[in-house]
Design an enzyme around this catalytic site. Structure first.
Site, mmCIF file in Angstrom:
data_model
loop_
_atom_site.group_PDB
_atom_site.id
_atom_site.type_symbol
_atom_site.label_atom_id
_atom_site.label_comp_id
_atom_site.label_asym_id
_atom_site.label_seq_id
_atom_site.Cartn_x
_atom_site.Cartn_y
_atom_site.Cartn_z
ATOM 1 N N ASN A 9 45.501 31.579 59.426
ATOM 2 C CA ASN A 9 44.716 32.842 59.072
ATOM 3 C C ASN A 9 43.221 32.203 58.652
ATOM 4 O OD1 ASN A 9 42.806 34.591 57.158
ATOM 5 N ND2 ASN A 9 43.429 34.152 55.802
ATOM 6 N N LYS A 11 40.427 33.422 58.542
ATOM 7 C CA LYS A 11 39.853 34.030 58.007
ATOM 8 C C LYS A 11 37.964 34.220 58.603
ATOM 9 C CE LYS A 11 40.982 31.071 54.091
ATOM 10 N NZ LYS A 11 41.258 31.038 52.636
ATOM 11 N N HIS A 96 45.280 40.008 50.797
ATOM 12 C CA HIS A 96 44.761 38.349 50.579
ATOM 13 C C HIS A 96 44.100 38.139 48.973
ATOM 14 C CE1 HIS A 96 42.602 34.549 50.690
ATOM 15 N NE2 HIS A 96 44.003 33.590 51.842
ATOM 16 N N GLU A 98 41.181 36.483 48.570
ATOM 17 C CA GLU A 98 39.897 36.880 48.411
ATOM 18 C C GLU A 98 39.395 38.305 48.900
ATOM 19 O OE1 GLU A 98 39.590 34.440 52.146
ATOM 20 O OE2 GLU A 98 40.132 32.608 51.040
ATOM 21 N N GLU A 168 50.251 32.432 47.552
ATOM 22 C CA GLU A 168 49.495 31.246 47.520
ATOM 23 C C GLU A 168 49.006 31.312 45.935
ATOM 24 O OE1 GLU A 168 47.449 31.591 51.804
ATOM 25 O OE2 GLU A 168 46.883 33.412 51.370
ATOM 26 N N GLY A 174 41.326 26.375 49.720
ATOM 27 C CA GLY A 174 40.030 26.056 49.858
ATOM 28 C C GLY A 174 40.064 24.759 48.993
ATOM 29 N N SER A 214 45.917 25.175 50.831
ATOM 30 C CA SER A 214 45.242 23.592 51.441
ATOM 31 C C SER A 214 46.895 22.723 52.003
ATOM 32 C CB SER A 214 44.904 22.871 49.947
ATOM 33 O OG SER A 214 43.908 23.331 49.245
HETATM 34 C C1 PEP Z 1 44.559 30.431 53.209
HETATM 35 O O1 PEP Z 1 43.719 31.494 52.229
HETATM 36 O O2 PEP Z 1 45.343 31.722 53.085
HETATM 37 C C2 PEP Z 1 45.030 29.959 52.696
HETATM 38 C C3 PEP Z 1 46.440 29.184 52.463
HETATM 39 O O3 PEP Z 1 44.409 28.882 52.971
HETATM 40 P P1 PEP Z 1 43.854 27.721 52.895
HETATM 41 O O4 PEP Z 1 44.774 26.782 53.553
HETATM 42 O O5 PEP Z 1 42.182 26.745 53.187
HETATM 43 O O6 PEP Z 1 44.327 26.711 51.414
#
Ligand code: PEP
Length: 251
Positions: A9, A11, A96, A98, A168, A174, A214
């Site tokens: 992803n 973003k 997601h 976000e 998630e 993040g 992460s």
């Molecule tokens: C994401 O935004 O889907 C995600 C898993 O981000 P990160 O790997 O940076 O934590």
């Protein structure tokens, strides 16, 4: 049989030239080396058609990071599921955290988006996950169950079977703070149980459930070794070919 999948992803990162270079690198790395999972990149809308022109989608799948909750018309700035599909992309991330947090996406919006994505022939990668307070007050299993039920349980078993889910935990996205492999496994098994109760054991067993938050080359193997973790949705670590491939190689 469910598939093992690693999906990136991106973003709101990379200019178009940077994105084309990254997509080309990932495609070349995958073509050069045997890998044991499906690999997908989900990229900004502006990048979809140009990236589709430089990758081989037999090697590397392509998706969007969102789509509109309408098919066409006077919705300035929106991009619909049929528009995404017309670029050659075949996946779309929906729900997601976000999007839920910054753009107010609700279960009602997400039901529309899922229906339109499926109608356009796209495979939704549908995200669910609790925030830190819900992890800490112990309501996380109920929160995630409700997210799955409210946005997805209007689907027929056939349509539900077309989805990819991504657990998630918002506190892990993040932040550098990964869920432990045991925390991920417990939640993935819980989600599979929720699916089984509605659609039966076979649909539950056939649904790919990815972990996101992460995930990086150093922790992917331990997470992916868990029986109910079928891969990862990768944010930050999908922006460098070597890191992303390090995660792909965890399978
Ligand atoms: C994401 O935004 O889907 C995600 C898993 O981000 P990160 O790997 O940076 O934590």
């Amino acid at each position: 049989m469910r598939k093992n999948i690693v999906a990136g992803n991106w973003k709101m990162n990379t200019t178009l030239p940077e994105g084309l270079k990254l997509a080309d690198e990932v495609n070349a790395a995958l073509a050069a080396e045997k890998h044991n999972c499906d690999v997908i990149i989900c990229v900004p809308f502006t990048h979809l058609a140009p990236v589709a022109a430089v990758i081989d989608q037999n090697v590397l799948g392509l998706g969007a990071e969102n789509c509109a909750d309408h098919t066409s018309g006077a919705y300035t700035g929106e991009v619909s599921a049929p528009m995404v599909a017309s670029t050659g992309a075949t996946y779309v991330i929906l729900g997601h955290s976000e999007r839920r947090q910054y753009y107010g996406e609700t279960a009602a919006t997400l039901r529309e988006k899922v229906d339109l994505a499926l109608a356009a022939g796209l495979t939704p990668i549908f995200c669910i996950g609790e925030v830190l307070a819900e992890r800490e007050n112990g309501t996380y299993n109920d929160v995630v169950k409700a997210q799955v039920e409210d946005a997805l349980f209007h689907l027929s078993a056939e349509d539900f079977g077309k989805l990819i889910l991504a657990y998630e935990p918002v506190w892990a996205i993040g932040t550098g703070k990964t869920a432990t492999a045991d925390q991920a496994e417990d939640m993935h098994a819980h989600i599979r149980g929720v699916i089984a109760a509605k659609y039966g054991e076979q649909v539950a067993q056939d649904t790919s459930i990815l972990y996101g938050g992460s995930c990086k080359p150093s922790n992917a193997a331990e997470l992916f070794a868990k029986p109910d973790v079928d891969g990862g949705l990768i944010g930050g670590a999908s922006l460098k070919c070597a890191d992303f491939m390090g995660i792909v190689k965890a399978f």
